[in-house]
Scaffold this motif. Structure first.
Motif, PDB file in Angstrom:
ATOM      1  N   ARG A  80      -3.906   1.196  -4.976  1.00 28.40           N
ATOM      2  CA  ARG A  80      -3.641   0.954  -3.355  1.00 28.40           C
ATOM      3  C   ARG A  80      -2.948   2.237  -2.643  1.00 28.40           C
ATOM      4  O   ARG A  80      -2.199   2.111  -1.487  1.00 28.40           O
ATOM      5  N   LEU A 102       0.960   5.092   1.429  1.00 29.63           N
ATOM      6  CA  LEU A 102       0.732   6.048   2.411  1.00 29.63           C
ATOM      7  C   LEU A 102       1.208   7.598   1.712  1.00 29.63           C
ATOM      8  O   LEU A 102       2.179   7.724   1.526  1.00 29.63           O
ATOM      9  N   ILE A 110      -3.596   5.156   0.241  1.00 30.80           N
ATOM     10  CA  ILE A 110      -4.276   5.340   1.494  1.00 30.80           C
ATOM     11  C   ILE A 110      -3.776   6.521   1.644  1.00 30.80           C
ATOM     12  O   ILE A 110      -2.883   7.116   1.979  1.00 30.80           O
ATOM     13  N   PHE A 139      -8.456  -6.134  -2.743  1.00 29.34           N
ATOM     14  CA  PHE A 139      -7.974  -4.569  -2.855  1.00 29.34           C
ATOM     15  C   PHE A 139      -7.688  -4.339  -4.534  1.00 29.34           C
ATOM     16  O   PHE A 139      -7.036  -5.230  -5.085  1.00 29.34           O
ATOM     17  N   LEU A 169      -7.800  -6.712   6.425  1.00 27.78           N
ATOM     18  CA  LEU A 169      -7.150  -7.171   5.379  1.00 27.78           C
ATOM     19  C   LEU A 169      -7.308  -8.386   4.627  1.00 27.78           C
ATOM     20  O   LEU A 169      -6.687  -8.830   3.680  1.00 27.78           O
ATOM     21  N   CYS A 197      -1.913   3.477   8.491  1.00 31.78           N
ATOM     22  CA  CYS A 197      -2.815   2.543   8.265  1.00 31.78           C
ATOM     23  C   CYS A 197      -3.955   2.472   9.223  1.00 31.78           C
ATOM     24  O   CYS A 197      -3.602   2.352  10.448  1.00 31.78           O
ATOM     25  N   PRO A 225       1.380  -5.023   3.527  1.00 27.70           N
ATOM     26  CA  PRO A 225       0.033  -5.544   4.098  1.00 27.70           C
ATOM     27  C   PRO A 225       0.250  -5.994   5.604  1.00 27.70           C
ATOM     28  O   PRO A 225      -0.330  -5.777   6.484  1.00 27.70           O
ATOM     29  N   PHE A 260       0.988  -1.084   0.107  1.00 33.86           N
ATOM     30  CA  PHE A 260       0.105   0.042   0.068  1.00 33.86           C
ATOM     31  C   PHE A 260       0.969   1.207  -0.053  1.00 33.86           C
ATOM     32  O   PHE A 260       2.152   1.115   0.330  1.00 33.86           O
ATOM     33  N   THR A 300      -9.848   3.486   6.589  1.00 34.23           N
ATOM     34  CA  THR A 300      -9.490   4.179   5.525  1.00 34.23           C
ATOM     35  C   THR A 300      -9.008   3.127   4.479  1.00 34.23           C
ATOM     36  O   THR A 300      -9.230   3.146   3.359  1.00 34.23           O
ATOM     37  N   LEU A 301      -8.477   1.850   5.093  1.00 33.84           N
ATOM     38  CA  LEU A 301      -8.044   0.868   4.282  1.00 33.84           C
ATOM     39  C   LEU A 301      -9.004   0.071   3.689  1.00 33.84           C
ATOM     40  O   LEU A 301      -9.082  -0.191   2.567  1.00 33.84           O
ATOM     41  N   CYS A 323       0.874  -2.829   7.573  1.00 30.24           N
ATOM     42  CA  CYS A 323      -0.390  -2.263   7.661  1.00 30.24           C
ATOM     43  C   CYS A 323      -1.131  -2.981   8.730  1.00 30.24           C
ATOM     44  O   CYS A 323      -1.844  -2.238   9.558  1.00 30.24           O
TER      45      CYS A 323
END
Length: 316
Positions: A170, A12, A172, A166, A162, A177, A92, A10, A181-182, A95
């Motif tokens: 990806r 950020l 965010i 997704f 998780l 995390c 992941p 992901f 939001t995820l 996160c």
């Protein structure tokens, strides 16, 4: 800049950009985070060092300081590394660990503040029965229960969040995390989980908050029946620090987690999250140290001991 990312990572997007003003804000964030870590560590050490602070009240306070220090340690190092290197990816697993620790610490703090309010209720309303009503075994059970309930909520939300598939995008829009939001990035129907997650957040916030309100309603009733102005002043002084900490924590948490979706925005979420995850952990030990004569006395005694040892070493 992000060539090290894998397809499963992901991104950020972060809290700040790289303009001159935002660089100044980044420096402020690091300063606040460092102050928070030092002040909370000092609070824990003072309570450990000073035998007069070996009471259930200060044991609970040391747990609050531990939780605050862990919150800052979970968020700020990763955020700072992302900002300085430009590599904003997070795996992941990373996160999931952030979601787990933040919910464990946030949920645990909710119940810990409720335990602290009960401690103040017993101290003000039943001072002669304090050793029995607020015994060490009960204090330890309340502390362990706070950690356990927070960890159970954190583990459940991290695993389920998780487990969704997704989409390829990806990104965010946050600086750490966070489960809500995820979940917005999932390519599946998440409405059931979002509703369950909302109910969990409401229960984790409102159940302890109701206990806190009940404790302080009973405290206020007892204080109003006190005839001595000195006793009233002492009772208010005993509770004022905890009330200030509760107001800061619950004000930010309720604003962030209990607002309707139609009023949510990514920028607002990030500002509120920065307040309760970075600023509040710095304010809590300052509030307790500035408004608590026993903590100030312990700090003064420890400072005098350190100065005396330094003088003795210098004289040798």
């Amino acid at each position: 800049m992000e060539s090290g990312n894998t397809s499963s990572d992901f991104i950020l997007l972060g809290l700040l950009g790289h303009s001159r003003a935002q660089q100044f804000l980044f420096g402020m964030v690091l300063t606040i985070a460092f102050t928070s870590l030092v002040s909370n560590a000092l609070m824990i050490l003072l309570i450990q060092w000073d035998l007069r602070l070996h009471t259930p009240m200060y044991f609970l306070l040391s747990q609050l300081s531990l939780m605050d220090a862990m919150v800052v340690s979970t968020i700020v190092p990763k955020m700072a590394a992302d900002y300085l290197t430009g590599i904003k990816s997070i795996s992941p697993a990373g996160c999931g660990f952030q979601i787990f620790f933040l919910l464990t610490l946030g949920g645990g703090e909710c119940f810990l503040l409720a335990a602290m309010s009960y401690d103040r209720y017993v101290a003000v309303c039943h001072p002669l029965r304090y050793p029995m009503l607020m015994s060490w075994p009960l204090c330890l059970r309340m502390t362990m229960g706070s950690w356990f309930l927070g960890a159970a909520d954190g583990l459940m939300q991290a695993v389920v969040a998780l487990s969704f598939p997704f989409c390829s995008r990806r990104e965010i829009d946050h600086f750490f995390c966070e489960a809500p939001t995820l979940v917005r990035l999932a390519c599946a129907d998440t409405s059931v989980f979002e509703n369950v997650m909302y109910i969990c957040c409401v229960l984790m916030l409102l159940v302890p908050f109701c206990l806190i309100l009940t404790s302080y309603s009973l405290i206020l009733a007892a204080v109003l029946h006190m005839r001595s102005p000195e006793a009233r002043k002492k009772a208010f002084a005993t509770c004022s620090s905890h009330v200030a900490v509760v107001g800061l924590f619950y004000g930010a948490a309720i604003s962030n987690y209990m607002r309707p979706k139609s009023y949510r925005s990514a920028h607002y979420d990030k500002v509120v999250s920065a307040f309760y995850s970075i600023l509040t952990p710095m304010l809590n030990p300052l509030i307790y140290s500035l408004r608590n004569s026993e903590v100030k006395g312990a700090l003064r005694n420890r400072s005098n001991c350190v100065l005396l040892k330094l003088c003795q070493l210098k004289c040798q």
